[in-house]
Design a protein around this motif. Structure first.
Motif, PDB file in Angstrom:
ATOM      1  N   GLN A  25      -1.615  17.956   5.204  1.00  0.00           N
ATOM      2  CA  GLN A  25      -2.639  17.638   6.199  1.00  0.00           C
ATOM      3  C   GLN A  25      -3.419  16.390   5.798  1.00  0.00           C
ATOM      4  N   MET A  26      -3.755  16.281   4.508  1.00  0.00           N
ATOM      5  CA  MET A  26      -4.449  15.086   4.015  1.00  0.00           C
ATOM      6  C   MET A  26      -3.564  13.848   4.193  1.00  0.00           C
ATOM      7  N   ALA A  27      -2.259  14.019   4.017  1.00  0.00           N
ATOM      8  CA  ALA A  27      -1.319  12.892   4.153  1.00  0.00           C
ATOM      9  C   ALA A  27      -1.314  12.370   5.590  1.00  0.00           C
ATOM     10  N   LEU A  28      -1.302  13.300   6.547  1.00  0.00           N
ATOM     11  CA  LEU A  28      -1.282  12.881   7.949  1.00  0.00           C
ATOM     12  C   LEU A  28      -2.564  12.151   8.324  1.00  0.00           C
ATOM     13  N   ILE A  29      -3.713  12.659   7.825  1.00  0.00           N
ATOM     14  CA  ILE A  29      -4.987  11.996   8.109  1.00  0.00           C
ATOM     15  C   ILE A  29      -5.021  10.614   7.477  1.00  0.00           C
ATOM     16  N   ALA A  30      -4.518  10.489   6.251  1.00  0.00           N
ATOM     17  CA  ALA A  30      -4.504   9.195   5.559  1.00  0.00           C
ATOM     18  C   ALA A  30      -3.637   8.184   6.306  1.00  0.00           C
ATOM     19  N   GLY A  33       6.960  19.084   2.688  1.00  0.00           N
ATOM     20  CA  GLY A  33       7.229  17.659   2.883  1.00  0.00           C
ATOM     21  C   GLY A  33       8.118  17.399   4.086  1.00  0.00           C
ATOM     22  N   TYR A  34       9.043  18.355   4.336  1.00  0.00           N
ATOM     23  CA  TYR A  34       9.897  18.204   5.519  1.00  0.00           C
ATOM     24  C   TYR A  34       9.056  18.181   6.805  1.00  0.00           C
ATOM     25  N   LYS A  35       8.079  19.109   6.886  1.00  0.00           N
ATOM     26  CA  LYS A  35       7.218  19.180   8.069  1.00  0.00           C
ATOM     27  C   LYS A  35       6.376  17.905   8.217  1.00  0.00           C
ATOM     28  N   VAL A  36       5.870  17.417   7.090  1.00  0.00           N
ATOM     29  CA  VAL A  36       5.084  16.184   7.131  1.00  0.00           C
ATOM     30  C   VAL A  36       5.934  15.031   7.662  1.00  0.00           C
ATOM     31  N   VAL A  56      -2.512   2.004  -4.485  1.00  0.00           N
ATOM     32  CA  VAL A  56      -2.073   3.398  -4.405  1.00  0.00           C
ATOM     33  C   VAL A  56      -3.176   4.263  -3.803  1.00  0.00           C
ATOM     34  N   ARG A  57      -2.769   5.147  -2.877  1.00  0.00           N
ATOM     35  CA  ARG A  57      -3.629   6.205  -2.371  1.00  0.00           C
ATOM     36  C   ARG A  57      -2.941   7.536  -2.624  1.00  0.00           C
ATOM     37  N   LYS A  58      -3.748   8.623  -2.706  1.00  0.00           N
ATOM     38  CA  LYS A  58      -3.201   9.931  -3.080  1.00  0.00           C
ATOM     39  C   LYS A  58      -3.640  10.992  -2.079  1.00  0.00           C
ATOM     40  N   ALA A  59      -2.731  11.959  -1.849  1.00  0.00           N
ATOM     41  CA  ALA A  59      -3.026  13.106  -0.978  1.00  0.00           C
ATOM     42  C   ALA A  59      -2.459  14.354  -1.623  1.00  0.00           C
ATOM     43  N   LEU A  60      -3.281  15.458  -1.659  1.00  0.00           N
ATOM     44  CA  LEU A  60      -2.869  16.691  -2.341  1.00  0.00           C
ATOM     45  C   LEU A  60      -2.075  17.631  -1.442  1.00  0.00           C
ATOM     46  N   ASN A  61      -2.052  17.383  -0.146  1.00  0.00           N
ATOM     47  CA  ASN A  61      -1.294  18.255   0.762  1.00  0.00           C
ATOM     48  C   ASN A  61      -0.869  17.476   2.001  1.00  0.00           C
ATOM     49  N   ASN A 105       0.860  -1.185   0.000  1.00  0.00           N
ATOM     50  CA  ASN A 105       0.000   0.000   0.000  1.00  0.00           C
ATOM     51  C   ASN A 105       0.895   1.234   0.000  1.00  0.00           C
ATOM     52  N   ILE A 106       0.813   2.051  -1.064  1.00  0.00           N
ATOM     53  CA  ILE A 106       1.702   3.203  -1.209  1.00  0.00           C
ATOM     54  C   ILE A 106       0.876   4.476  -1.205  1.00  0.00           C
ATOM     55  N   LEU A 107       1.339   5.456  -0.428  1.00  0.00           N
ATOM     56  CA  LEU A 107       0.695   6.767  -0.370  1.00  0.00           C
ATOM     57  C   LEU A 107       1.569   7.770  -1.126  1.00  0.00           C
TER      58      LEU A 107
END
Length: 377
Positions: A44-49, A69-72, A37-42, A12-14
C-alpha cells in the motif's frame, strides 16, 4: 562518464520490502552508486509513493503481508500513470513458475535472494539504460509527430497558397484571353488557338474549319436602341453562338466589333455547315427585336464558312481570308444566310490582298446556301 551513465546514476529507485534489513542493504548499495532511493515497507505504501512521484525503477519483493508483490505489480500495470515503470522482482522464491508468473504480470527482471551486490547493480543499470532509451525513443517519436504535424500544416498552407495563386493566374489569364464584354475568347486568343490547331491538324492530317459571323445591320441596331442595348445584344449573340458550339475543342471568339469567329477542329465543310445551322437556330430562337433591319424584324446573322486540311502550302491566314470572302458573298446575296468557300485557299489570300480588278478570282467556286436563308415573318 558518458551521458547514458550520468542519466542512470541520477535515477529515482523505489525499494519495496517488508524486511528492514533488506531495505537498508539495498538502499546502501544503490545510494553508494549515486542513485536516489526511496523505501516502502508494504504494497500500500508502494502504491502511494508511486502516485506521489513516479520512480524510474522499482525493486519489488513478492512475499509481503496484506498485499503481495504480484498484486502490487498488477495495480501498477493497470494504471496508465504507472504502467510504464519497470519492475524488478527480488524474492526468495526461485522456482521457475514464480519467475514466469512475475514476467507475465509485467516484471522486466527477477533477482533471487540472497542476492549479490554486483548482480543487483548490473540488473538495475541495464533496466535503467533500457528505460532511458525508451524515453529517448518516445521523445524522438513525439518530436517527429510534432514535426510531421507542422509539416502537414505547412503543406496544407502551401497548397492553399498555390490554389489561390492558380486562381489568381486563371483570373489574370481570363482577363488576357477573354473579351471583357461578351466573356468569350478575344482576338488575341483566337489567333493563338488557330495557330496551334492549324499545326495539330497538319500533323494529324485532319480537316480544320473556320466560321465568321457578322450581325446584320448592327449600326442600325445601335442607332435605334442605343449603345447600352447594343452591348447587351452582343452578349446575347455571343452566348447563343457558345450554346450552339458544343464540343470542348471548339472555340468561340469575338473577332472584332459585331463579328464573331468559330474555330472547329477536326471538322469538314459539311460538319461546319451543320454547326452553322445550329448557330442560326439559336440566334433565331433569341428573337432579339430589330425593327429597323431591312431584312427582318428580328436580329439576324450573315455567316462565312471555310474548311481545309492544313498543308505547308497554306497558312491560317488563307483560312481566315476564305471565310471572310464567304461572309462577303453572304452579305452580297442579301444577308441572313451563310456561304461556304470551296476554292483553293491560296486563291483566297490572293483575292484578299489584290486590287479590285482581281477580287472576283475563284468566286465561281463559292457556293451560297441560299436555300437555307431564314424567312422570318
Amino acid at each position: 562518464m558518458n551521458q547514458q551513465s550520468a542519466n542512470t546514476e541520477k535515477a529515482n529507485i523505489l525499494i519495496v520490502d517488508d524486511k528492514l534489513d533488506n531495505l537498508r542493504v539495498l538502499s546502501t548499495i544503490l545510494t553508494t552508486q549515486g542513485y536516489q532511493v526511496r523505501k516502502a515497507l508494504n504494497g500500500q505504501m508502494a502504491l502511494i509513493a508511486c502516485q506521489t512521484q513516479a520512480p524510474d525503477l522499482i525493486l519489488l519483493d513478492i512475499n509481503m503481508p496484506d498485499m503481495s508483490g504480484y498484486k502490487v505489480c498488477q495495480h501498477l500495470k493497470s494504471d496508465s500513470q504507472t504502467s510504464e515503470i519497470p519492475i524488478i522482482f527480488i524474492s526468495v522464491l526461485d522456482d521457475v513458475i514464480d519467475k514466469v508468473k512475475g514476467m507475465k504480470l509485467g516484471g522486466v527482471d527477477y533477482i533471487t535472494k540472497p542476492f549479490q551486490c554486483e548482480e543487483v547493480l548490473a540488473r538495475v543499470h541495464n533496466q535503467l539504460v533500457i528505460k532511458n532509451l525508451q524515453n529517448q525513443l518516445q521523445a524522438t517519436n513525439s518530436k517527429l509527430l510534432e514535426q510531421n504535424s507542422i509539416l502537414r500544416s505547412e503543406i496544407a498552407k502551401r497548397r492553399q497558397v498555390e490554389e489561390a495563386l492558380r486562381q489568381a493566374n486563371q483570373q489574370l489569364q481570363d482577363l488576357v484571353w477573354s473579351d471583357s464584354l461578351t466573356q468569350v475568347a478575344n482576338r488575341r486568343y483566337l489567333d493563338d488557338y488557330l495557330q496551334r490547331e492549324w499545326q495539330r491538324s497538319a500533323r494529324d492530317k485532319i480537316s480544320l474549319a473556320f466560321v465568321l459571323c457578322d450581325i446584320d445591320y448592327f449600326k442600325y441596331y445601335n442607332d435605334t436602341y442605343g449603345h447600352i442595348a447594343g452591348d447587351n445584344c452582343l452578349k446575347q449573340v455571343a452566348h447563343g453562338i457558345q450554346n450552339a458550339v458544343r464540343r470542348p475543342a471548339d472555340l468561340v471568339a469575338r473577332y472584332g466589333g459585331e463579328e464573331f469567329a468559330v474555330i472547329l477542329p477536326n471538322t469538314t465543310l459539311s460538319g461546319a455547315i451543320r454547326v452553322v445551322e445550329n448557330i442560326q437556330m439559336y440566334i433565331r430562337d433569341l428573337k432579339i427585336p430589330h425593327r429597323n433591319s431591312p431584312i427582318s424584324q428580328y436580329l439576324t446573322l450573315s455567316i462565312g464558312i471555310a474548311a481545309i486540311m492544313p498543308h505547308h502550302q497554306y497558312s491560317p491566314e488563307n483560312l481566315i481570308a476564305a471565310s471572310d470572302k464567304a461572309l462577303y458573298q453572304a452579305k452580297e446575296k442579301g444577308r441572313n444566310l451563310f456561304c461556304a468557300y470551296t476554292a483553293p485557299l491560296q486563291n483566297a489570300l490572293v483575292e484578299h490582298n489584290s486590287e479590285e480588278g482581281n477580287i472576283q478570282c475563284g468566286l465561281e467556286n463559292m457556293y451560297a446556301f441560299s436555300e437555307r436563308q431564314q424567312n422570318v415573318e
